[in-house]
Each structure stands twice: as structure tokens, then as C-alpha cells.
Design an enzyme around this catalytic site. Sequence first.
Site, mmCIF file in Angstrom:
data_model
loop_
_atom_site.group_PDB
_atom_site.id
_atom_site.type_symbol
_atom_site.label_atom_id
_atom_site.label_comp_id
_atom_site.label_asym_id
_atom_site.label_seq_id
_atom_site.Cartn_x
_atom_site.Cartn_y
_atom_site.Cartn_z
ATOM 1 C CB CYS A 1 27.563 -35.210 6.871
ATOM 2 S SG CYS A 1 27.186 -33.140 6.483
ATOM 3 C CB CYS B 1 26.070 -33.399 3.836
ATOM 4 S SG CYS B 1 26.179 -31.803 5.296
#
Length: 363
Positions: free
Chosen positions: A199, A103
Site C-alpha cells: 500500500c 494502512c
Amino acid sequence: MKKQKIVVVGISGGVDSSVAALLLKKQGYNVIGAFMKNFSDSKNPLTGECAWKAEKLMAQKIASILNIPLYTFDFEKEYKNLVIKPMIKSYSQGLTPNPDSLCNQKIKFPLFWKKAKALGADLIAMGHYARIKKTKSGFKLLAGKDKSKDQSYFLFELTQKDLEHTLFPIGRYKKEQIRQTAKENHFPNWNKQGTRGICFVGKVNMKNFLNKSIPEKKGKIISPEGKIIGTHPGIMYFTIGQRIGNRLGMEIKKPKSKTNQKWYVADKRKNNILVAAPKNHQIFKKQKVLIKSLHIINPKERIQKHLKARIRHLGKLFNGILEKENNNYIFKFKKPIIGIAEGQSIVLYKNAQIIGGGEIRLK
């Protein structure tokens, strides 16, 4: 009169990014807030509303208190293609991926920077517990001062280009200092619990999450000696070190033991086979791993052999040696360690500096 530098701060609705924006404003920057909408499938269990909406509302409250504009950066399509799909693919191959690092590498820094530049930004900032130091040879990434909150493990794939325009304002503070600063400035999120889990997705039941994309495939569970001790619904749903049990969709018939020891996942093998063993079994101990796609944060610096390695966020730092064998990088731990899973990230440190890292493969 010197022109104010424009910095776009990623404001998530949490206390860390909120205080990061406050600190930068106090330092004289022209601060712009940006909320990232990356995943809208997660729902609030009480209201049934998309979780990101409550987070955005909090981000708007903070922006109002700070009297700064707040933009929304919608990366949902990119997040699903660049983070969620590769994560699911890795799990389907029996690996244990690190979606938080992915991410950061694919979304939080390059795409955020592109959007920020369109707003005229000179810099971007995030509320990570990490530090950046400029040197003659380039930029160094350092662990956060608060060792209990350090997030450097998830940042090992950042590049020199990322670091040259990035700020981590809270990296030299302790979490309690950040909360106190937020409280003193009447931030409504000063005591808000930190996010957990994947995330932007949050804390989810991984088996249920993966089950939506990967169908179950019944397989055998065997002991280290090769004896069949049960069945499981698919190796992709389990990680090394996870305790086995019927509650997980397994059917277990462990060998009888006088000590009644608990058994854990020790290995994932071809043909959808899980190996399980008691926690103190020799099969868990590994002393050497291959590092796939080793990324070095500053290629201009000489890579030292004697380093420390971490195989999970906030995990113990293990001494070892980085070596090259047949064009592959190998990390040899000083002593055998347990809990290593293929697909996990191994991150290399020299004191507080993050040298780089890569994906674990077992030889």
C-alpha cells in the site's frame, strides 16, 4: 432547500477512486477530493522522479475534469511510524505481515477522517471494491460485487465508527463497468493499470526493501527430516510457499530426486532456520490456527461458529469452525490447507459479510 452533504473522496490518481468521485457528484453530494501523500521513497524507474508526484498530477487532472477542489493530505511521517516500522519489525521476527490492512486501520480511515472533518465533511469515500449495509444492529461490511477485485480482505479491521461515515461508491460495480464509465467521461486514466505491491509503496523486491533496515544473518536450510540442504541470508526475507533457489542469495544442495521436484519454504523456526520441502509434502498441510487479536466488525452481532476463512487477498474461501479455547480464538478448517504463514491475516466471512479477522499464529 435540503443542504448538500459534504463528502471528501480519497483520489489516488487511479481509475477506481476517480469514478467513485464522479458517481458521488452525480448523486448530488458536495464532493471534495483529497490526495494522500504517504510514501515518497518509491521512484519512477524511467524518470527517477518520486512516484507519488505522477499520481498526484493525475489526481489533479481528474479533479479539474470534475470541477472539484483537491487537497493534499500529507501522512508520510505517520505512515512510516504506523505502517512501515511495524511491518519491518514483523518481518524481522520471521512473520509475514499484512501492511495493507494496517494502512487502512491506521491511516486511510482514521487520519483521513480527521482531516476531512476539518474541511467540514459529513462523510468520506474511498474507491474500494466493498460495500456497507446499515442494519438495526449496526453496520455490516460486505464483499464487493466483483469477486475478482473484492478488497474486503484488507478492510477487516474497520470499526462501526469507521463505517458509519464511510462510502464505497464502486462496491456494487464490476471493474469493466468502472473503466467504461471513466472512458465515457474522458478520464485520462480510464485504462491505467491498478497499483500492486505494498500500500502506497508499490511493487518492490521485498528482500532489497527489507535489506535496507534488516541486516543479513546467515542461517541453515533443512529438510523436514532435519538434514541440512543449504544456507540462506535470513528468514525475514522469505515467506511460506516461496520457491527456494540460489538466485535468492541461498546456497542449495537439495537431496537428489528421480522426479526432480521443486522445493519451497515450508516453515520458519527459531535460531534462524528455514525448513524446505517439495510442494506436496505433508509439512505444508495445516488444519488449525490460533487467531491473535481477533477483531469483530460488529460486536453487537452474535458470532457464528460455522464460517468461511480467507488467508490471502482474493484467495480461496475455506469452510471451518470458529471456537474459543483457553481464552484464545481458534479456527479449524474443514480440511487441511497449505500456504499458511504466521503473521498473515485470517479474515472470516458469513456469505458476503465480513465478520472480522486477526493475525495467524500456528499452534
